[in-house]
Design a protein around this motif. Structure first.
Motif, PDB file in Angstrom:
ATOM      1  N   LEU A 372      37.790  16.553  52.144  1.00 20.03           N
ATOM      2  CA  LEU A 372      38.740  15.873  52.481  1.00 20.03           C
ATOM      3  C   LEU A 372      39.455  15.441  51.701  1.00 20.03           C
ATOM      4  N   LEU A 373      38.859  14.335  51.082  1.00 17.30           N
ATOM      5  CA  LEU A 373      38.841  13.559  50.534  1.00 17.30           C
ATOM      6  C   LEU A 373      39.462  14.138  48.710  1.00 17.30           C
ATOM      7  N   PRO A 374      38.938  14.803  48.497  1.00 21.69           N
ATOM      8  CA  PRO A 374      38.844  15.451  47.115  1.00 21.69           C
ATOM      9  C   PRO A 374      40.699  16.254  47.490  1.00 21.69           C
ATOM     10  N   ALA A 401      40.631  15.238  41.475  1.00 16.53           N
ATOM     11  CA  ALA A 401      39.993  16.048  42.815  1.00 16.53           C
ATOM     12  C   ALA A 401      38.877  16.905  42.336  1.00 16.53           C
ATOM     13  N   LEU A 402      38.537  17.274  40.556  1.00 11.79           N
ATOM     14  CA  LEU A 402      37.486  17.397  40.625  1.00 11.79           C
ATOM     15  C   LEU A 402      36.550  16.216  40.397  1.00 11.79           C
ATOM     16  N   ALA A 406      32.938  15.274  42.082  1.00 10.43           N
ATOM     17  CA  ALA A 406      32.214  15.176  40.887  1.00 10.43           C
ATOM     18  C   ALA A 406      31.506  13.692  41.298  1.00 10.43           C
ATOM     19  N   GLY A 407      31.906  12.724  41.345  1.00  4.78           N
ATOM     20  CA  GLY A 407      31.610  11.282  41.449  1.00  4.78           C
ATOM     21  C   GLY A 407      31.199  11.063  42.752  1.00  4.78           C
ATOM     22  N   ILE A 408      31.377  11.393  43.730  1.00  8.34           N
ATOM     23  CA  ILE A 408      31.091  11.721  45.160  1.00  8.34           C
ATOM     24  C   ILE A 408      29.232  12.079  45.856  1.00  8.34           C
ATOM     25  N   ALA A 409      29.422  13.462  44.904  1.00  9.11           N
ATOM     26  CA  ALA A 409      28.177  13.966  44.773  1.00  9.11           C
ATOM     27  C   ALA A 409      26.967  12.457  43.879  1.00  9.11           C
TER      28      ALA A 409
END
Length: 583
Positions: A372-374, A401-402, A406-409
């Motif tokens: 949802l955030l991206p 979004a990308l 990636a940052g969250i992961a």
């Protein structure tokens, strides 16, 4: 593909190559004068200016029409390619007031066509798509035929490399290969898309009908149209629809048919600003300024009958009412109910399995916010950039979004190698679709250079009955957009010629309500182009609808064309009745 189809495809290709050589060596191009009218003005220094793509451009080297080498009488008397392809001229016209003559600034352009032969590359590409179900081979075949017709025998250096080296091709590579593919690959690696699908299934989506209704509703909300709407809706709803067992043919139809039709109907987007530049007609007061033309666009919206019927058609399908959906969509729904197979037995989906297989690292737990955030950042950046800059910056939106995905992961502990593995799988998943898009762009440019649209428009005359013009414009723009794969490109060809023609017919045949007649003719060009673009197998939105929903391209094309044609026939009837009863 059956052996008979293979043999027929090969024979058709060989015949088309022979025809292309025949055109190149034996058919002389027909050069025609095109008159383009823009809103012109003088600046503070007294220079004549006009607006193009929102930028002021100085008009230089203006000559009298009778001295221009680009006028039709000169083109008719020469067998050679004109040295000058366009020129601004002063053209004497009847002002309509006491038979007074006034001069107006007109841009003359020398365009050429080969008659019906101009449509050969697009026709070959489309026929081979239908026969072989191999869009790469079909598009390459059409490009080869078009290149031979133009005498560009070094196809790689003269056609493919110049086309791939354009801004449009670079945009396709960056957006649809790196950004979109990378984002979908990361979502598959983290399992975020699957978590989102599970959440929606538990709380909102209870079966195929509610899944399709969600897709239809998102198509209405994302009314920017074109590629942006297609990618956003397709990417968002695919995991939900797959879990709910919605056939890919149905899903791709809903996604495609709520993209451009919605944008034409809910036109709070870039469409009015783009289209209005082609609507200027000298002496027509209600089209005098840019704001007048934008207002005219919105006033014509109630006559966008095709868009209305197309959206209603997708809603009916979403409600499992398939009476007007055609046999292929009905059979796709029955197939899923009986076998659970989302694709047909011989389908070759445009997107690869890497995008739809979960390969979540051991111990990694995805959260719905990772989807949802991206997605929210993508929509936010697109909307804000549209408000601030006047057009949505799609590349910025997908980049944010990308990076956020990636940052969250990485923040949650995924290793860089694992993240890059997901990103790479995403690129693999869309590389074929990206190549198809670039080839579709190339054949669209070839079709435009060969003048197929110019030929079709030139075939019209002012002596046709006023009530038949809307349906003629509809059929003409449907064919142009279908053969070039672009609605906006069709607008640039058709509007500058169709609008003055419609106004002239309204005046010469004494219609009581010429403004209303012009609105109806405007709507036929706008909507006919949308139909042709939507149904064309070489259109970017058609390819992206198939790619983002995991559908076979030709299964999408063949299943969609029936309900779209129903909507087009109803729209043609409504336009004809409107001009007879209202004007």
């Amino acid at each position: 593909m059956p052996s008979v189809n293979k043999q027929f495809t090969l024979i058709l290709f060989v015949i088309s190559i022979i025809a292309a050589f025949y055109v190149n060596y034996r058919i002389a191009p027909t050069w025609v004068e095109s008159q383009l009218r823009y809103e012109t003005y003088t600046d503070n220094q007294g220079n004549w200016m006009y607006q193009s793509a929102g930028k002021p451009i100085k008009i230089e080297n203006i000559v009298d029409y009778n001295r221009s080498p680009v006028r039709q009488s000169i083109l008719d008397g020469s067998n050679k390619e004109p040295e000058l392809k366009q020129q601004w001229v002063w053209l004497a016209t009847d002002s309509g007031i006491d038979s007074q003559v006034k001069n107006e600034l007109v841009l003359l352009k020398a365009d050429f066509h080969y008659g019906l032969w101009s449509l050969l590359p697009a026709i070959i590409a489309i026929l081979l798509c239908l026969l072989s179900k191999e869009p790469l081979i079909a598009l390459l075949s059409g490009i080869i035929v078009g290149a031979i017709m133009m005498g560009q025998f070094d196809i790689i250096n003269q056609v493919l490399i110049p086309s791939i080296g354009t801004t449009s091709a670079a945009s396709i590579l960056i957006l649809y290969l790196w950004l979109l593919g990378g984002l979908m690959g990361i979502w598959a690696k983290t399992g975020a898309a699957q978590v989102f699908a599970d959440y929606m299934s538990q709380h909102y989506v209870k079966g195929p009908r509610s899944a399709k209704l969600v897709a239809w509703f998102l198509g209405i909300i994302f009314f920017q149209g074109g590629t942006m709407s297609t990618v956003l809706v397709g990417t968002t709803v695919k995991p939900i629809a797959d879990k709910a067992k919605v056939s890919h043919e149905e899903l791709s139809y809903v996604v495609d048919s709520t993209a451009s039709p919605v944008a034409a109907l809910i036109a709070f987007n870039a469409w009015p600003a783009y289209v209005q530049a082609f609507l200027f007609i000298p002496g027509v007061a209600f089209l005098a300024t840019e704001s007048d033309r934008v207002a005219f666009f919105f006033a014509s919206v109630p006559f966008s009958f095709y868009a209305i019927f197309a959206i209603i058609g997708t809603l009916l399908l979403s409600l499992n009412i398939t009476k007007f959906s055609g046999p292929l969509l009905k059979n796709a729904r029955i197939r899923v109910e009986k076998s659970g197979e989302l694709d047909g037995p011989n389908a070759h989906p445009v997107s690869a399995k890497e995008l739809h297989a979960n390969d979540v690292p051991p111990g990694y737990q995805a959260h719905i916010l990772e989807f949802l955030l991206p997605l929210g950042s993508l929509i936010l950046v697109a909307v804000v950039s549209h408000i601030v800059l006047g057009s949505p910056q799609i590349h910025w939106a997908f980049s944010c979004a990308l990076l956020l995905a990636a940052g969250i992961a990485l923040f949650k502990g995924m290793k860089v190698k694992q993240l890059l593995d997901g990103f790479g799988n995403g690129l693999k998943g869309v590389v074929v679709a990206s190549v198809i898009l670039m080839l579709a762009l190339t054949i669209g440019l070839i079709s435009k250079q060969l003048g197929g649209g110019i030929y079709l428009v030139e075939s019209l005359g002012e002596q046709i009955p006023y009530w038949s013009l809307p349906i003629i414009l509809q059929l003409m723009t449907m064919l142009i957009a279908f053969s070039t794969g672009t609605s906006w490109g069709t607008y640039a060809i058709a509007f500058p010629l169709a609008m003055p023609l419609a106004w002239s017919i309204a005046q010469t045949q004494g219609l009581a309500h010429p403004e209303l007649y012009l609105m109806i003719c405007f709507a036929t060009v706008l909507n006919g182009s949308v139909y042709g673009d939507q149904c064309s197998p070489i259109s970017d939105t058609t390819i992206l609808s198939a790619m983002t929903t995991g559908c076979d391209l030709m299964d999408h094309v063949k299943s969609q064309i029936v309900p779209a044609s129903y909507a087009a026939m109803l729209a043609g009837l409504c336009w004809t009745l409107s001009v007879v009863l209202l004007t």
